[in-house]
Scaffold this motif. Structure first.
Motif, PDB file in Angstrom:
ATOM      1  N   MET A   1      28.696  54.091  38.757  1.00  0.00           N
ATOM      2  CA  MET A   1      28.959  52.677  39.016  1.00  0.00           C
ATOM      3  C   MET A   1      27.721  51.861  38.674  1.00  0.00           C
ATOM      4  N   ALA A   2      27.921  50.780  37.953  1.00  0.00           N
ATOM      5  CA  ALA A   2      26.798  49.950  37.546  1.00  0.00           C
ATOM      6  C   ALA A   2      26.168  49.266  38.759  1.00  0.00           C
ATOM      7  N   SER A   3      24.875  49.082  38.698  1.00  0.00           N
ATOM      8  CA  SER A   3      24.164  48.411  39.781  1.00  0.00           C
ATOM      9  C   SER A   3      24.510  46.927  39.794  1.00  0.00           C
ATOM     10  N   SER A   4      24.658  46.375  41.007  1.00  0.00           N
ATOM     11  CA  SER A   4      24.916  44.941  41.139  1.00  0.00           C
ATOM     12  C   SER A   4      23.689  44.124  40.755  1.00  0.00           C
ATOM     13  N   LEU A   5      22.533  44.771  40.609  1.00  0.00           N
ATOM     14  CA  LEU A   5      21.309  44.068  40.219  1.00  0.00           C
ATOM     15  C   LEU A   5      21.097  44.053  38.709  1.00  0.00           C
ATOM     16  N   ASN A   6      21.970  44.737  37.989  1.00  0.00           N
ATOM     17  CA  ASN A   6      21.827  44.788  36.538  1.00  0.00           C
ATOM     18  C   ASN A   6      21.959  43.385  35.939  1.00  0.00           C
ATOM     19  N   GLY A   7      20.971  42.985  35.155  1.00  0.00           N
ATOM     20  CA  GLY A   7      21.000  41.681  34.525  1.00  0.00           C
ATOM     21  C   GLY A   7      20.422  40.559  35.360  1.00  0.00           C
ATOM     22  N   LYS A   8      20.064  40.850  36.613  1.00  0.00           N
ATOM     23  CA  LYS A   8      19.467  39.831  37.470  1.00  0.00           C
ATOM     24  C   LYS A   8      17.964  39.715  37.179  1.00  0.00           C
ATOM     25  N   VAL A   9      17.372  38.633  37.642  1.00  0.00           N
ATOM     26  CA  VAL A   9      15.933  38.390  37.468  1.00  0.00           C
ATOM     27  C   VAL A   9      15.290  38.303  38.843  1.00  0.00           C
ATOM     28  N   ALA A  10      14.233  39.076  39.037  1.00  0.00           N
ATOM     29  CA  ALA A  10      13.522  39.081  40.316  1.00  0.00           C
ATOM     30  C   ALA A  10      12.062  38.738  40.107  1.00  0.00           C
ATOM     31  N   LEU A  11      11.532  37.915  40.992  1.00  0.00           N
ATOM     32  CA  LEU A  11      10.099  37.612  41.012  1.00  0.00           C
ATOM     33  C   LEU A  11       9.475  38.363  42.172  1.00  0.00           C
ATOM     34  N   ILE A  12       8.380  39.067  41.893  1.00  0.00           N
ATOM     35  CA  ILE A  12       7.696  39.867  42.907  1.00  0.00           C
ATOM     36  C   ILE A  12       6.252  39.404  43.006  1.00  0.00           C
ATOM     37  N   THR A  13       5.809  39.085  44.222  1.00  0.00           N
ATOM     38  CA  THR A  13       4.390  38.822  44.439  1.00  0.00           C
ATOM     39  C   THR A  13       3.740  40.094  44.977  1.00  0.00           C
ATOM     40  N   GLY A  14       2.441  40.227  44.770  1.00  0.00           N
ATOM     41  CA  GLY A  14       1.756  41.443  45.204  1.00  0.00           C
ATOM     42  C   GLY A  14       2.194  42.667  44.432  1.00  0.00           C
ATOM     43  N   ALA A  15       2.467  42.479  43.134  1.00  0.00           N
ATOM     44  CA  ALA A  15       3.077  43.544  42.331  1.00  0.00           C
ATOM     45  C   ALA A  15       2.084  44.480  41.661  1.00  0.00           C
ATOM     46  N   ALA A  16       0.789  44.275  41.856  1.00  0.00           N
ATOM     47  CA  ALA A  16      -0.203  45.082  41.137  1.00  0.00           C
ATOM     48  C   ALA A  16      -0.383  46.481  41.715  1.00  0.00           C
ATOM     49  N   SER A  17       0.105  46.704  42.938  1.00  0.00           N
ATOM     50  CA  SER A  17      -0.077  48.019  43.557  1.00  0.00           C
ATOM     51  C   SER A  17       0.880  48.161  44.730  1.00  0.00           C
ATOM     52  N   GLY A  18       0.859  49.358  45.334  1.00  0.00           N
ATOM     53  CA  GLY A  18       1.546  49.595  46.592  1.00  0.00           C
ATOM     54  C   GLY A  18       3.036  49.279  46.594  1.00  0.00           C
ATOM     55  N   ILE A  19       3.486  48.603  47.645  1.00  0.00           N
ATOM     56  CA  ILE A  19       4.902  48.313  47.829  1.00  0.00           C
ATOM     57  C   ILE A  19       5.423  47.398  46.724  1.00  0.00           C
ATOM     58  N   GLY A  20       4.631  46.423  46.322  1.00  0.00           N
ATOM     59  CA  GLY A  20       5.059  45.535  45.245  1.00  0.00           C
ATOM     60  C   GLY A  20       5.297  46.281  43.956  1.00  0.00           C
ATOM     61  N   ARG A  21       4.379  47.176  43.615  1.00  0.00           N
ATOM     62  CA  ARG A  21       4.551  47.976  42.391  1.00  0.00           C
ATOM     63  C   ARG A  21       5.770  48.879  42.494  1.00  0.00           C
ATOM     64  N   ALA A  22       5.909  49.570  43.606  1.00  0.00           N
ATOM     65  CA  ALA A  22       7.046  50.482  43.774  1.00  0.00           C
ATOM     66  C   ALA A  22       8.371  49.735  43.692  1.00  0.00           C
ATOM     67  N   THR A  23       8.409  48.528  44.230  1.00  0.00           N
ATOM     68  CA  THR A  23       9.635  47.739  44.181  1.00  0.00           C
ATOM     69  C   THR A  23       9.939  47.286  42.758  1.00  0.00           C
ATOM     70  N   ALA A  24       8.916  46.947  42.001  1.00  0.00           N
ATOM     71  CA  ALA A  24       9.120  46.596  40.593  1.00  0.00           C
ATOM     72  C   ALA A  24       9.749  47.748  39.835  1.00  0.00           C
ATOM     73  N   VAL A  25       9.223  48.942  40.038  1.00  0.00           N
ATOM     74  CA  VAL A  25       9.766  50.121  39.357  1.00  0.00           C
ATOM     75  C   VAL A  25      11.209  50.357  39.772  1.00  0.00           C
ATOM     76  N   LYS A  26      11.487  50.268  41.073  1.00  0.00           N
ATOM     77  CA  LYS A  26      12.840  50.495  41.581  1.00  0.00           C
ATOM     78  C   LYS A  26      13.819  49.481  40.998  1.00  0.00           C
ATOM     79  N   LEU A  27      13.473  48.211  41.036  1.00  0.00           N
ATOM     80  CA  LEU A  27      14.380  47.188  40.529  1.00  0.00           C
ATOM     81  C   LEU A  27      14.596  47.318  39.033  1.00  0.00           C
ATOM     82  N   SER A  28      13.557  47.738  38.320  1.00  0.00           N
ATOM     83  CA  SER A  28      13.716  47.927  36.881  1.00  0.00           C
ATOM     84  C   SER A  28      14.700  49.049  36.582  1.00  0.00           C
ATOM     85  N   LYS A  29      14.701  50.089  37.395  1.00  0.00           N
ATOM     86  CA  LYS A  29      15.666  51.185  37.232  1.00  0.00           C
ATOM     87  C   LYS A  29      17.093  50.687  37.403  1.00  0.00           C
ATOM     88  N   LEU A  30      17.248  49.657  38.232  1.00  0.00           N
ATOM     89  CA  LEU A  30      18.574  49.116  38.525  1.00  0.00           C
ATOM     90  C   LEU A  30      18.974  48.004  37.565  1.00  0.00           C
TER      91      LEU A  30
END
Length: 249
Positions: A1-30
């Motif tokens: 089943m396709a992700s409901s986040l596919n094609g969406k745009v997300a802005l992340i602050t604090g993305a250079a490391s830690g939770i922000g980085r991990a969330t960027a990777v996760k959302l990109s997978k979706l």
């Protein structure tokens, strides 16, 4: 089943490391396109390289600076032509100070980044989120936003405030179909975690207070953030999701 986040745009602050980085990777997978920001510019390119999409832009951003927030959000929307989700992750981790030793500058910086930074990014992005289009905010609080801790008064104040601010946002924006939720991480193994910085003995002490017997991983917080942004959480609004491994209160 396709992700409901596919094609969406997300802005992340604090993305250079830690939770922000991990969330960027996760959302990109979706399938999300990403605007990655951080006051520390050096790590942003590395985060972008870890992502599973080429639809990524990066920008240095001090969230305490309202004008910078406006500019970066404007550039994001001009580039992607839309904005769907905002992850307010930027923040300063705590340092223990007795009340009478708490430096005024430290207090001001915590408020400016942790609290006002969340407000600044929210104010800059809100008009770009389309009403009734499954858009959302996820804001980062902490276990110390739900329970007090000695010598952490300034940090607790900002993280308690994030919850109050976010719940008020949820009430105001809910009728527009824009959801607002909060994640409250516990002891997470990130480079800026106080226990991690203090060394293995401090990490072990922290782990002993968690029923699962370990620190959490940034990816485990990212999973919760992605869930809260997705269709599976369409009726979750104004909630605080604790991610602490069963911490003893």
């Amino acid at each position: 089943m396709a992700s409901s986040l596919n094609g969406k745009v997300a802005l992340i602050t604090g993305a250079a490391s830690g939770i922000g980085r991990a969330t960027a990777v996760k959302l990109s997978k979706l399938g999300c396109a990403l605007a990655l920001t951080d006051v520390v510019e050096a790590g942003l390119s590395e985060t972008a390289e870890l992502c599973y999409t080429e639809k990524v832009i990066v920008a240095q951003l001090d969230v305490s600076n309202a004008e910078q927030c406006d500019l970066v959000v404007k550039e994001t929307v001009e580039y992607f032509k839309r904005l769907d989700h905002v992850f307010n992750c930027a923040g300063i981790n705590p340092t223990a100070y007795p009340i009478l030793e708490l430096p005024e500058g430290y207090f001001d910086k915590l408020v400016a980044v942790n609290l006002k930074g969340t407000y600044n990014v929210t104010r800059s992005t809100l008009s770009h989120l389309k009403e009734h289009a499954d858009c959302s905010f996820v804001n980062v609080s902490s276990i110390l936003g739900q329970r007090p801790s000695k010598e952490m008064a300034a940090y607790c104040a900002t993280k308690y405030a994030i919850i109050g601010f976010s719940k008020s946002m949820a009430l105001e924006l809910g009728p527009k179909g824009i959801r607002v939720n909060i994640v409250a991480p516990g002891f997470i193994d990130t480079p800026t975690n106080a226990s991690v910085k203090a060394g293995p003995e401090a990490v072990e002490r922290s782990a002993q207070s968690v029923s699962l017997g370990r620190l959490g991983q940034a990816e485990e917080v990212a999973n919760a953030v992605a869930f809260l942004m997705g269709d599976e959480a369409k009726y979750i609004n104004g909630s605080v999701v604790e991610i602490n491994g069963g911490l003893a209160y």
